[in-house]
Design an enzyme around this catalytic site. Structure first.
Site, PDB file in Angstrom:
ATOM      1  N   ASP A 231     -17.291 -11.614  53.881  1.00 13.88           N
ATOM      2  CA  ASP A 231     -17.090 -12.859  54.608  1.00 13.88           C
ATOM      3  C   ASP A 231     -18.000 -12.762  55.838  1.00 13.88           C
ATOM      4  OD1 ASP A 231     -16.318 -15.273  55.641  1.00 13.88           O
ATOM      5  OD2 ASP A 231     -14.171 -14.914  55.423  1.00 13.88           O
TER       6      ASP A 231
HETATM    7  C1  BGC Z   1     -15.059 -18.247  56.154  1.00 16.61           C
HETATM    8  C2  BGC Z   1     -15.626 -18.291  54.753  1.00 16.61           C
HETATM    9  C3  BGC Z   1     -16.935 -19.048  54.770  1.00 16.61           C
HETATM   10  C4  BGC Z   1     -17.884 -18.391  55.747  1.00 16.61           C
HETATM   11  C5  BGC Z   1     -19.234 -19.077  55.847  1.00 16.61           C
HETATM   12  C6  BGC Z   1     -16.056 -17.754  57.182  1.00 16.61           C
HETATM   13  O1  BGC Z   1     -15.562 -17.966  58.463  1.00 16.61           O
HETATM   14  O2  BGC Z   1     -13.911 -17.438  56.172  1.00 16.61           O
HETATM   15  O3  BGC Z   1     -14.723 -18.882  53.881  1.00 16.61           O
HETATM   16  O4  BGC Z   1     -17.476 -19.097  53.485  1.00 16.61           O
HETATM   17  O5  BGC Z   1     -17.296 -18.417  57.045  1.00 16.61           O
HETATM   18  O6  BGC Z   1     -19.117 -20.313  56.466  1.00 16.61           O
END
Ligand code: BGC
Length: 751
Positions: A231
């Site tokens: 993530d």
């Molecule tokens: C989120 C993800 C997301 C990523 C990119 C993170 O804060 O938890 O689900 O895909 O950001 O935006």
């Protein structure tokens, strides 16, 4: 022809390989120009494209391209329609092809452990079986267009509170039964190109460092073939990550960590083969996209808007209805609440879509020439009571045949990044609903929310239509449902408790910044409410229609099964009403063997079926040994005790309409610990050890008639929990005899 990625890796320097294991920037992987290796772009996800051409961020703050906002997962899961969500995946895949996006970051399949999780709108269900089936369908849809997906957030990321550092503490059975299956099913049925590991720790180890999670379970047990990415910002120890099975760190620039990887290899702390393997896994996905790049695909926003609108109508759940819906023609209708003009159709955070256009229910009514009066009543974006507006709404409702209140949660109430403090709707809305319902018995509430709300007024209104966050077409979908042009067919993918305090995670949700203890174990959602006999507002699987259905004539392809077998369960479904509609047939299974610590029943199959008035169709669902099993930690495997199981089919978890019993036989046995702590009761339950014990007891009975009186129920009950070693304490055995007895018992077990 597929690019030979192994050959490419063989030609790369250590630094080049390490560089492939981290992003170039917010959304791109790195290129290796010397070898002509291109970079590729990904974007959120899951319910539309959040492609950022300009300033990037992971919280949905900066702009992204104009795209189509499809219904969020809270809504699509309620469709219980895998075909539908597969189609939605195909459309999103086409949009990605048109926009040169190689991966869409979704689906998000974390379990709705608490209704308060700020991100529940993006997740499918409280039930792992349903979440897994929906995820697999979505992934197969997107990936049929040669665009990758990233199933997220692996794993146990079920709250936003301290989500980047908190430790999710759960026992293995709970993890395997509740928090893993959505990922497991998706991997086995749809091979997502990537998996996104979560920020949090799992039992003390960050997901990004967790070899058990990323390699042993994900690859060795489930057979995952793609690559794992973090993530955004979830990396902990980059070198340990490579060892654990983490391929790609996102976002970039990761130069410092790339250098650490190369240095670790040079210092002999990291096997270069692991770096080669990781680089190869990344390149396989990169080239799967480029080798299959489709040209000429157009992102037709208008066409996709219409599709999003149609899907939204399939997801809505009619929670209650005394017959006021569908709205009859010629009635005097008033719409109340600002959501009628400005619907809430998506959640906040990284999934935020820059919607190409949004249609409200008022727009739709005007377009269709419906004479609808409108009173704002309350604002769409905050909890602010305006007594004058309430008075206007009451007056209009008094003079109308039907008052339709468009209510829900303002944006700020639920979003990625924080959880809700309670399950309340804004007080201004509750007050208005109560006031309107008091003057007009035909009050309908339409809800726009991403997760359950308390409804103190539920019994005072004539109908409740749950639209969830239905995407940019939600207004037209609402219109079609209210006026009966479409028949509601969604069913709840989550329980609506009466109060948040009734939820099983209540005492262990957001209580400790350092850790979250999953103390309720496998009793999540309906698994808890049913066992506890806790009344709920609306049960899991519940959903009404404008027509009526009967489910019956349950038949089985066999009434017995073993470890390798399966049974087809068939029922007839009849539309007994006067209009066409769709029914969600749900199959639940109960263990009837008195096995301790099991939910009363669990969802193991579902089918959505469309029927014309009077029409009957047979639907078949297949179950196997896994459908009967719980995760037996002593065995390190799924296990169903031999015996009886009840197959139950209905159209809600609290509405079973047909049942049948089956018998199961298994070759698996749960290993017994053979030491002094094993109890007489446990030994008596196993025929092999019981025989040994009975022989021994008969011998002893002469010496101690009172202790061994088998006809005394109190005595036998107490003996049940007596460990073998206590025989020594009562002078009935010495160490030597005990060792001998344990040896005989062990041999009997193995015989
Ligand atoms: C989120 C993800 C997301 C990523 C990119 C993170 O804060 O938890 O689900 O895909 O950001 O935006």
């Amino acid at each position: 022809m597929a690019t030979d990625v192994r050959k490419l890796v063989e030609q790369m320097t250590l630094e080049e390989k390490a560089s492939l294991l981290g992003g170039a920037d917010f959304w791109h992987t790195k290129a290796v120009e010397r070898l002509g290796i291109p970079q590729f772009m990904m974007s959120d996800g899951p319910h539309g494209l959040r492609k950022q051409d300009g300033d990037a961020d992971h919280l949905g703050v900066n702009d992204s391209i104009v795209a189509v906002c499809w219904p969020a997962a809270c809504a699509t899961a309620s469709s219980f329609d895998t075909e539908l969500i597969g189609k939605m995946g195909e459309h999103i895949g086409d949009e990605c092809q048109a926009e040169d996006l190689s991966i869409v970051l979704g689906p998000a399949v974390n379990i709705k452990r608490s209704p308060l999780c700020g991100r529940n709108f993006e997740y499918f269900s409280e039930d792992p079986y349903l979440a897994g089936e929906m995820a697999a369908a979505y992934i197969n849809g997107v990936q049929s267009r040669h665009v990758g997906t990233s199933i997220k957030h692996f794993a146990l990321n079920d709250q936003e509170f301290y989500r980047m550092s908190n430790d999710s503490v759960a026992d293995e059975r709970t993890i395997r039964e509740i928090y893993f299956p959505a990922f497991e099913t998706a991997v086995k049925k749809s091979q997502p190109k990537t998996v996104m590991c979560s920020y949090n720790k799992i039992n003390g180890i960050y997901a990004s460092d967790n070899e058990w999670l990323l390699t042993k379970v994900l690859r060795d047990e489930w057979g995952f073939e793609g690559f794992v990415m973090t993530d955004w910002g979830a990396v902990d120890d980059r070198v340990q990550g490579v060892i654990a099975g983490l391929e790609l760190e996102m976002p970039g620039d990761t130069a410092a960590n790339d250098a650490k990887i190369a240095a670790a290899v040079r210092e002999g702390k990291l096997d270069e083969k692991l770096v080669d393997q990781a680089a190869e896994r990344v390149l396989k996905v990169v080239y799967d996209y480029f080798d299959n790049k489709q040209s000429g695909v157009v992102f037709d926003r208008e066409a996709d808007h219409a599709k999003a609108e149609a899907i939204s109508a399939e997801c809505a759940v009619l929670l209650s209805n005394n017959g006021v819906l569908p709205l009859a023609s010629g009635k005097k209708i008033v719409y109340i609440g600002e959501y009628a003009a400005k619907p809430r159709f998506q959640g906040g955070g990284s999934s935020h879509i820059n919607a190409s256009r949004v249609v409200s229910a008022l727009d739709a009514a005007q377009e269709k020439g419906r004479a609808v009066e409108y009173v704002k009543g309350f604002p769409f974006d905050k909890d602010e009571t305006d007594e004058a507006e309430i008075a206007k709404a009451v007056e209009a409702a008094r003079n109308a045949d039907v008052a339709v209140i468009f209510a829900g949660l303002p944006d700020v109430f639920e979003s990625e990044g924080y959880d809700r403090p309670n399950m309340n709707m804004p007080a201004c809305q509750n007050k208005l609903i109560a006031a309107v319902a008091a003057v007009n018995k035909n009050t309908v509430v339409v809800l726009h929310n991403g997760s359950p709300v308390e409804m103190p007024w539920a019994d005072d209104v004539a109908a409740i239509l749950e639209m969830y966050l239905g995407g940019q077409g939600v207004g037209a979908a609402t219109d079609a449902l209210l006026y009966g042009e479409k028949n509601p067919s969604g069913h709840l993918a989550e329980t609506f408790p009466l109060r948040v305090q009734d939820n099983p995670s209540y005492l262990n949700f957001n209580t400790d910044p350092e850790k979250c203890v999953y103390a309720e174990g496998v009793y999540v959602g309906y698994r808890y409410y049913e066992k506890k006999e806790q009344p709920v507002r609306f049960a899991f699987g519940h959903g009404l229609s404008y027509t009526t259905f009967e489910i019956g004539n349950l038949r089985l392809s066999s009434d017995s099964m073993d470890d390798n077998g399966s049974i087809d369960v068939t029922v007839d479904v009849t539309n007994t009403g006067s209009i066409a509609g769709k029914e969600v047939v749900q199959l639940y299974i109960s263990d009837e063997n008195g096995t301790p610590d099991r939910p009363l029943k669990e969802l193991k199959g579902f089918v959505k079926v469309e029927l014309q008035p009077g029409e009957t169709k047979s639907v078949t669902m297949t179950i196997d040994a896994r459908s009967l099993s719980y995760y037996e930690v002593k065995l390190g495997d799924w296990f169903a005790p031999a015996g009886k199981y009840l197959i139950q089919v209905g159209d809600a978890s609290d509405h079973i309409m047909a049942c049948a019993q089956i018998t199961f036989a298994t070759a698996k046995t749960v290993p017994m610990r053979m030491d002094g702590s094993i109890t007489i009761g446990e030994l008596m339950k196993n025929p092999k050890t019981a025989a040994v014990l009975q022989g021994m007891m008969a011998q002893m009975a002469a010496g101690s008639p009172v202790l061994m009186d088998e006809n005394d129920p109190m005595m036998t009950a107490m003996m049940n929990f007596m460990p073998l070693k206590s025989l020594k304490s009562f002078g009935m055995m010495d160490d030597e005899k005990m060792a001998g007895l344990l040896g005989i018992l062990k041999a009997a077990m193995e015989s």
